[in-house]
Design an enzyme around this catalytic site. Structure first.
Site, PDB file in Angstrom:
ATOM      1  N   LYS A 193      26.679 -27.538  -9.632  1.00 50.17           N
ATOM      2  CA  LYS A 193      26.385 -26.160  -9.222  1.00 50.17           C
ATOM      3  C   LYS A 193      27.405 -25.713  -8.175  1.00 50.17           C
ATOM      4  O   LYS A 193      28.143 -26.546  -7.633  1.00 50.17           O
ATOM      5  CB  LYS A 193      24.978 -26.058  -8.640  1.00 50.17           C
ATOM      6  CG  LYS A 193      23.882 -26.590  -9.518  1.00 50.17           C
ATOM      7  CD  LYS A 193      23.519 -25.670 -10.682  1.00 50.17           C
ATOM      8  CE  LYS A 193      22.375 -26.312 -11.449  1.00 50.17           C
ATOM      9  NZ  LYS A 193      21.933 -25.613 -12.621  1.00 50.17           N
TER      10      LYS A 193
HETATM   11  C1  PLP Z   1      20.419 -26.106 -12.950  1.00 52.29           C
HETATM   12  C2  PLP Z   1      19.372 -25.091 -13.169  1.00 52.29           C
HETATM   13  C3  PLP Z   1      18.018 -25.328 -12.852  1.00 52.29           C
HETATM   14  C4  PLP Z   1      17.465 -26.676 -12.474  1.00 52.29           C
HETATM   15  O1  PLP Z   1      18.032 -27.316 -11.423  1.00 52.29           O
HETATM   16  P1  PLP Z   1      17.904 -28.921 -11.290  1.00 52.29           P
HETATM   17  O2  PLP Z   1      18.347 -29.171  -9.893  1.00 52.29           O
HETATM   18  O3  PLP Z   1      18.767 -29.539 -12.313  1.00 52.29           O
HETATM   19  O4  PLP Z   1      16.472 -29.274 -11.473  1.00 52.29           O
HETATM   20  C5  PLP Z   1      17.125 -24.283 -13.015  1.00 52.29           C
HETATM   21  N1  PLP Z   1      17.509 -23.085 -13.472  1.00 52.29           N
HETATM   22  C6  PLP Z   1      18.791 -22.824 -13.804  1.00 52.29           C
HETATM   23  C7  PLP Z   1      19.154 -21.466 -14.299  1.00 52.29           C
HETATM   24  C8  PLP Z   1      19.762 -23.812 -13.684  1.00 52.29           C
HETATM   25  O5  PLP Z   1      21.031 -23.550 -14.037  1.00 52.29           O
END
Ligand code: PLP
Length: 377
Positions: A193
């Site tokens: 991210k």
């Molecule tokens: C990555 C993501 C999540 C979940 O995050 P995690 O930390 O992997 O649980 C939720 N919503 C969106 C849109 C994402 O891109």
């Protein structure tokens, strides 16, 4: 070329801040304050300041943050929660897990985000909440969504896993960071991210004191006082080690967003004369932090383009190949012939190119030239 091109280059990014990170990690291990150590508080206030929001509640991952948000709102079995059909599974998964009904709606064909107009059509007497997802890095049109939510008395949870750092501008000129406009915002620090740690991590944001208190309690086994449990909660914490890393990386977040924007502009310019391609449309009232650079291939050759690029050593990804309502796990929530035309065509047309904080101009230009070659030959 020296190194193969990657979708995300976490290794080079780490090497640029290696000294700072290594020292902080060694110190953290030396302190042995692995759970709720001082870095967690430090990160909490650092992020509150960066986002200009009253409360940040760190937790274990982005999926947990969505779940904790929904638990805190007191939603009941059978309540409907509106979310996009074109998103990562986590958004809708937790809705279903909590016994709520995910109402998966269409998205805008240009911004890939849900809009107030789309949401309004899906509202029923059972609707209790909306989960706008700021997909690929730009905010949904939150002013209109909040207006709608107020009109129908609905909660809004912003899934901000992909747009941390994006700024939304209201019609009166006021600005706010994505994730701080709804009743609750949620985010993820998954390594890839825009603000990623070195494992799993997540956080919740809110300006509401009561909700903050409740979410903090839910994330901590439903207790305010140790061994006295008021509600059923869960165990969802951000590790001190991850907070230590995030404290350093938060300082670079704006630089990272800037680097991503520069690459996106580079792609935009290179592809402006390719009529079979639609480059990302920038929404007028949100900045874009380009978690993904996602284009639409309009001539039905998306898969061919991906194969061609792969043969040239260029990775690309399809986010997302299947609408949520077509996933096996979600059949319980929809009729078997349920279909949304824009979502369907996006799943066939979108392709995301490498865009990350460490990409070199030489690699960018190689990607551009190969995409141009594909369409011009
Ligand atoms: C990555 C993501 C999540 C979940 O995050 P995690 O930390 O992997 O649980 C939720 N919503 C969106 C849109 C994402 O891109």
């Amino acid at each position: 070329m020296k190194e193969p091109i990657q979708m995300v280059d976490l290794k080079t990014q780490y090497h640029h801040i290696k000294e700072e990170i290594d020292q902080a990690v060694i110190d953290c291990i030396g302190s042995t304050a692995f759970i709720n150590g001082p870095s967690v508080k430090e990160f909490q206030s650092g992020l509150e300041k960066y986002l200009d929001v009253k409360h940040v509640i760190p937790c274990a991952n982005g999926t947990d943050s969505l779940q904790i948000a929904m638990m805190a709102l007191g939603l009941e079995r059978g309540d409907e929660v509106i979310c996009p059909s074109f998103t990562y599974v986590a958004t809708a998964e937790v809705i279903g897990l909590l016994g709520l009904i995910p109402v998966m709606v269409e998205v805008d064909e240009n911004t890939f985000n849900i809009t107030a107009e789309i949401i309004e059509k899906a509202i029923t007497p059972k609707t209790k909440a909306i989960v706008p997802v700021h997909l690929y890095g730009q905010s949904c049109d939150m002013e209109l969504i909040m207006k709608l939510a107020n009109k129908y008395n609905l909660f809004v949870i912003e899934d901000n896993a992909q747009a941390i750092g994006a700024t939304y501008t209201f019609s009166d000129g006021r600005t706010a960071k994505a994730g701080t406009i709804g009743h609750i915002g949620s985010t993820s620090f998954f390594p890839s991210k825009n603000l990623g740690c070195y494992g799993d991590g997540g956080a919740l944001m809110t300006n509401d004191d009561e909700l903050a208190k409740k979410m903090r309690m839910i994330a901590n086994h439903g207790q305010e006082k140790k061994y006295y449990h008021k509600v059923l909660g869960c165990n969802s914490r951000l590790d001190t080690l991850q907070a230590t890393i995030l404290n350093i990386k938060l300082r670079y977040l704006d630089n990272y967003s800037q680097a991503r924007n520069q690459m996106a502009s580079h792609y935009d310019t290179a592809f402006e004369n390719i009529k079979e391609l639609q480059v990302p449309v920038r929404q007028f009232n949100s900045t874009h932090v380009f978690h993904q650079y996602t284009m639409k291939v309009k001539n039905g050759k998306r898969n061919e383009l991906q194969k061609f690029l792969s043969e040239k050593g260029i990775p690309s990804m399809i986010y997302y190949p299947l609408p949520l309502y077509r996933q096996e796990a979600f059949q319980q929530f929809v009729d078997s012939n349920f279909k949304l035309p824009i979502t369907e065509s996006l799943c066939d047309e979108v392709i995301s190119l490498p865009v990350h904080t460490e990409m070199e101009l030489e690699s960018m230009e190689y990607v551009c030239s190969q995409v141009q070659l594909f369409f011009n030959s």
